[in-house]
Motif scaffolding. Sequence first.
Motif, PDB file in Angstrom:
ATOM      1  N   GLY A  37       8.089  -5.640   4.043  1.00 23.68           N
ATOM      2  CA  GLY A  37       9.033  -4.539   4.136  1.00 23.68           C
ATOM      3  C   GLY A  37       8.397  -3.207   4.493  1.00 23.68           C
ATOM      4  N   ASN A  38       7.070  -3.135   4.378  1.00 24.01           N
ATOM      5  CA  ASN A  38       6.366  -1.893   4.702  1.00 24.01           C
ATOM      6  C   ASN A  38       5.390  -2.082   5.856  1.00 24.01           C
ATOM      7  OD1 ASN A  38       7.112   0.207   2.446  1.00 24.01           O
ATOM      8  ND2 ASN A  38       6.808  -1.746   1.388  1.00 24.01           N
ATOM      9  N   GLU A  39       5.636  -3.112   6.653  1.00 21.25           N
ATOM     10  CA  GLU A  39       4.737  -3.430   7.764  1.00 21.25           C
ATOM     11  C   GLU A  39       4.567  -2.254   8.720  1.00 21.25           C
ATOM     12  OE1 GLU A  39       4.558  -6.464  11.627  1.00 21.25           O
ATOM     13  OE2 GLU A  39       5.829  -6.962   9.906  1.00 21.25           O
ATOM     14  N   LYS A  40       5.603  -1.473   8.916  1.00 17.24           N
ATOM     15  CA  LYS A  40       5.568  -0.400   9.918  1.00 17.24           C
ATOM     16  C   LYS A  40       4.403   0.551   9.684  1.00 17.24           C
ATOM     17  CE  LYS A  40       8.455   3.156  12.047  1.00 17.24           C
ATOM     18  NZ  LYS A  40       9.808   3.800  12.062  1.00 17.24           N
ATOM     19  N   TRP A  41       4.120   0.868   8.412  1.00 18.99           N
ATOM     20  CA  TRP A  41       3.019   1.795   8.145  1.00 18.99           C
ATOM     21  C   TRP A  41       1.773   1.124   7.578  1.00 18.99           C
ATOM     22  CZ3 TRP A  41       1.279   2.239   3.138  1.00 18.99           C
ATOM     23  CH2 TRP A  41       2.153   1.851   2.115  1.00 18.99           C
ATOM     24  N   LEU A  42       1.893  -0.099   7.030  1.00 23.98           N
ATOM     25  CA  LEU A  42       0.713  -0.800   6.533  1.00 23.98           C
ATOM     26  C   LEU A  42      -0.166  -1.305   7.673  1.00 23.98           C
ATOM     27  CD1 LEU A  42       2.184  -2.901   3.585  1.00 23.98           C
ATOM     28  CD2 LEU A  42       0.459  -1.087   3.400  1.00 23.98           C
ATOM     29  N   ALA A  43       0.461  -1.753   8.769  1.00 27.54           N
ATOM     30  CA  ALA A  43      -0.301  -2.238   9.920  1.00 27.54           C
ATOM     31  C   ALA A  43      -0.549  -1.070  10.892  1.00 27.54           C
ATOM     32  CB  ALA A  43       0.461  -3.355  10.611  1.00 27.54           C
ATOM     33  N   PRO A  44      -1.719  -1.026  11.530  1.00 21.54           N
ATOM     34  CA  PRO A  44      -2.801  -2.008  11.485  1.00 21.54           C
ATOM     35  C   PRO A  44      -3.931  -1.651  10.509  1.00 21.54           C
ATOM     36  CG  PRO A  44      -3.206  -0.494  13.277  1.00 21.54           C
ATOM     37  CD  PRO A  44      -1.934  -0.015  12.601  1.00 21.54           C
ATOM     38  N   HIS A  82      -4.072  -1.184   7.078  1.00 23.60           N
ATOM     39  CA  HIS A  82      -4.173  -1.698   5.721  1.00 23.60           C
ATOM     40  C   HIS A  82      -3.770  -3.161   5.569  1.00 23.60           C
ATOM     41  CE1 HIS A  82      -4.599   2.535   4.797  1.00 23.60           C
ATOM     42  NE2 HIS A  82      -3.459   2.760   5.406  1.00 23.60           N
ATOM     43  N   TRP A  83      -3.173  -3.728   6.607  1.00 17.23           N
ATOM     44  CA  TRP A  83      -2.658  -5.097   6.502  1.00 17.23           C
ATOM     45  C   TRP A  83      -2.542  -5.695   7.887  1.00 17.23           C
ATOM     46  CZ3 TRP A  83       2.785  -6.969   6.994  1.00 17.23           C
ATOM     47  CH2 TRP A  83       2.940  -8.285   6.511  1.00 17.23           C
ATOM     48  N   ASP A  84      -2.921  -6.966   8.004  1.00 15.27           N
ATOM     49  CA  ASP A  84      -2.808  -7.707   9.251  1.00 15.27           C
ATOM     50  C   ASP A  84      -1.640  -8.679   9.134  1.00 15.27           C
ATOM     51  OD1 ASP A  84      -2.996  -9.340  11.451  1.00 15.27           O
ATOM     52  OD2 ASP A  84      -5.088  -9.919  11.122  1.00 15.27           O
ATOM     53  N   PRO A  85      -0.496  -8.378   9.750  1.00 15.25           N
ATOM     54  CA  PRO A  85       0.673  -9.259   9.605  1.00 15.25           C
ATOM     55  C   PRO A  85       0.419 -10.673  10.119  1.00 15.25           C
ATOM     56  CG  PRO A  85       1.295  -7.144  10.574  1.00 15.25           C
ATOM     57  CD  PRO A  85      -0.199  -7.189  10.573  1.00 15.25           C
ATOM     58  N   GLY A  86      -0.479 -10.828  11.086  1.00 12.49           N
ATOM     59  CA  GLY A  86      -0.756 -12.149  11.630  1.00 12.49           C
ATOM     60  C   GLY A  86      -1.429 -13.064  10.629  1.00 12.49           C
ATOM     61  N   SER A  87      -2.514 -12.581  10.025  1.00 13.97           N
ATOM     62  CA  SER A  87      -3.250 -13.399   9.056  1.00 13.97           C
ATOM     63  C   SER A  87      -2.676 -13.285   7.653  1.00 13.97           C
ATOM     64  CB  SER A  87      -4.716 -12.977   9.024  1.00 13.97           C
ATOM     65  OG  SER A  87      -4.846 -11.656   8.495  1.00 13.97           O
ATOM     66  N   GLY A  88      -1.943 -12.198   7.406  1.00 12.83           N
ATOM     67  CA  GLY A  88      -1.450 -11.932   6.060  1.00 12.83           C
ATOM     68  C   GLY A  88      -2.488 -11.302   5.150  1.00 12.83           C
ATOM     69  N   ALA A  97      -8.267  17.202  -5.719  1.00 14.86           N
ATOM     70  CA  ALA A  97      -8.395  15.822  -5.259  1.00 14.86           C
ATOM     71  C   ALA A  97      -8.916  14.979  -6.397  1.00 14.86           C
ATOM     72  CB  ALA A  97      -9.335  15.730  -4.054  1.00 14.86           C
ATOM     73  N   VAL A  98      -8.643  13.685  -6.328  1.00 19.14           N
ATOM     74  CA  VAL A  98      -9.187  12.746  -7.310  1.00 19.14           C
ATOM     75  C   VAL A  98      -9.682  11.514  -6.558  1.00 19.14           C
ATOM     76  CG1 VAL A  98      -6.858  11.825  -7.813  1.00 19.14           C
ATOM     77  CG2 VAL A  98      -8.759  11.448  -9.434  1.00 19.14           C
ATOM     78  N   PHE A  99     -10.977  11.254  -6.670  1.00 12.28           N
ATOM     79  CA  PHE A  99     -11.617  10.093  -6.070  1.00 12.28           C
ATOM     80  C   PHE A  99     -11.505   8.955  -7.083  1.00 12.28           C
ATOM     81  CE2 PHE A  99     -13.192  13.823  -4.059  1.00 12.28           C
ATOM     82  CZ  PHE A  99     -13.424  13.482  -2.735  1.00 12.28           C
ATOM     83  N   VAL A 100     -10.697   7.941  -6.749  1.00 18.37           N
ATOM     84  CA  VAL A 100     -10.243   6.992  -7.769  1.00 18.37           C
ATOM     85  C   VAL A 100     -10.987   5.664  -7.753  1.00 18.37           C
ATOM     86  CG1 VAL A 100      -7.947   8.030  -7.831  1.00 18.37           C
ATOM     87  CG2 VAL A 100      -8.359   6.059  -6.334  1.00 18.37           C
ATOM     88  N   GLY A 101     -12.029   5.519  -6.920  1.00 23.48           N
ATOM     89  CA  GLY A 101     -12.762   4.252  -6.901  1.00 23.48           C
ATOM     90  C   GLY A 101     -11.838   3.083  -6.637  1.00 23.48           C
ATOM     91  N   ASP A 102     -11.905   2.048  -7.488  1.00 26.02           N
ATOM     92  CA  ASP A 102     -11.070   0.857  -7.321  1.00 26.02           C
ATOM     93  C   ASP A 102      -9.831   0.866  -8.212  1.00 26.02           C
ATOM     94  OD1 ASP A 102     -12.715  -0.104  -5.391  1.00 26.02           O
ATOM     95  OD2 ASP A 102     -13.473  -1.816  -6.524  1.00 26.02           O
ATOM     96  N   LEU A 103      -9.439   2.039  -8.686  1.00 21.73           N
ATOM     97  CA  LEU A 103      -8.155   2.134  -9.365  1.00 21.73           C
ATOM     98  C   LEU A 103      -7.040   1.706  -8.414  1.00 21.73           C
ATOM     99  CD1 LEU A 103      -7.508   3.189 -12.264  1.00 21.73           C
ATOM    100  CD2 LEU A 103      -6.739   5.301 -11.192  1.00 21.73           C
ATOM    101  N   LEU A 104      -7.254   1.970  -7.123  1.00 28.04           N
ATOM    102  CA  LEU A 104      -6.381   1.487  -6.055  1.00 28.04           C
ATOM    103  C   LEU A 104      -7.242   0.742  -5.046  1.00 28.04           C
ATOM    104  CD1 LEU A 104      -4.359   4.759  -5.354  1.00 28.04           C
ATOM    105  CD2 LEU A 104      -3.370   2.654  -6.259  1.00 28.04           C
ATOM    106  N   HIS A 105      -6.898  -0.504  -4.771  1.00 26.53           N
ATOM    107  CA  HIS A 105      -7.566  -1.238  -3.689  1.00 26.53           C
ATOM    108  C   HIS A 105      -6.790  -1.115  -2.381  1.00 26.53           C
ATOM    109  CE1 HIS A 105      -9.708  -3.372  -6.979  1.00 26.53           C
ATOM    110  NE2 HIS A 105     -10.656  -3.496  -6.083  1.00 26.53           N
ATOM    111  N   VAL A 106      -5.453  -1.192  -2.477  1.00 26.22           N
ATOM    112  CA  VAL A 106      -4.592  -1.216  -1.299  1.00 26.22           C
ATOM    113  C   VAL A 106      -3.380  -0.319  -1.557  1.00 26.22           C
ATOM    114  CG1 VAL A 106      -5.258  -3.450  -0.346  1.00 26.22           C
ATOM    115  CG2 VAL A 106      -3.604  -3.358  -2.210  1.00 26.22           C
ATOM    116  N   PRO A 107      -2.782   0.245  -0.491  1.00 21.41           N
ATOM    117  CA  PRO A 107      -1.700   1.221  -0.681  1.00 21.41           C
ATOM    118  C   PRO A 107      -0.464   0.679  -1.385  1.00 21.41           C
ATOM    119  CG  PRO A 107      -2.604   1.390   1.533  1.00 21.41           C
ATOM    120  CD  PRO A 107      -3.208   0.165   0.924  1.00 21.41           C
ATOM    121  N   VAL A 108      -0.209  -0.646  -1.319  1.00 18.31           N
ATOM    122  CA  VAL A 108       0.984  -1.160  -1.987  1.00 18.31           C
ATOM    123  C   VAL A 108       0.910  -0.973  -3.500  1.00 18.31           C
ATOM    124  CG1 VAL A 108       1.655  -2.797  -0.189  1.00 18.31           C
ATOM    125  CG2 VAL A 108       0.059  -3.512  -1.994  1.00 18.31           C
TER     126      VAL A 108
END
Length: 297
Positions: free
Chosen positions: A43-50, A52-58, A224-235
């Motif tokens: 549902g968020n492919e429009k801004w996740l690709a290319p 943060h996410w590859d729709p082809g491979s998933g 600003a806050v540098f969050v390390g791996d608190l977030l891996h991906v935008p979803v």
Amino acid sequence: MSELSAHKVMLGDVEVSRVVEVGRFPLPTEVIAPEVPDEVWRGNEKWLAPDHWDPGSGDALAVMQTWVLRSEGGTVLVDTGIGNGRERPGVPAFEGLDTDYLGRLAAAGVRPEDVDVVVNTHLHGDHIGWNTHNAGGSWVPTFPNATYLVPAADHAFYGPERGDAVRVDHRYGFADSIAPVVEAGQAVLWEGTHRIDSHLTLESAPGHTPGSSVLRLKSGTDRAVFVGDLLHVPVQILEPCCSSAFCEDPKEAAASRVRVLGRAADEGELVVPAHFAGPGAVEVRREGEKFAISRWV
């Protein structure tokens, strides 16, 4: 400008550079965000690709990178990537890497001897690797004049005292990337909060690891806050209660994520994760009990 080139921006009086070690690294979504439904990605492919996410491979896409901060005359590195020539049993993607990371740091105007502080937001292998380099068969600190800020809780959790209770790749990472800087007398083990200078403060944000931390920047009107791996991906901004399979305590990681994102939304802090590709940083806003992306920066 290529993805591997240094990018710079001023936040108040602090210069921030981004140095990428490995670009667009595929990660299965069922590992990096196993609780996020597929329809959220689709549902968020429009801004996740290319980026943060590859729709082809998933697959989700991430980068391995270091943030370089120049503050009050000092040079601070936030996380140091995977490192070259490492043995990482069970993590073949991190095994025997050979990149021009030091050359890219040099392109950003940073020589190893120039670095004053190294921040390891936590002690996973993709955040500590360039702490050291191989010199004549021994691992020695890469940054000879730096103080390495190491979360005390992670030092205890991944250190040799726990023996075989620690996953084997973490044991190797501790041995080649943490123990040498401790033995050299360059490490400071901290807990709770740690003030670097008047602009930069480390704060504990546990869950991903026991000692996971965030670095807050406050200079003039900029935050600003540098969050390390608190977030891996935008979803995970959209679904903040969803932690990765790499989190030692997923529920505590989610609580830290909600708390840090809430403050960022309320106080206008720019959120700077360790692994986001594309613009790399984001402004967020509240949407009920969740969050949304206001603007990429």
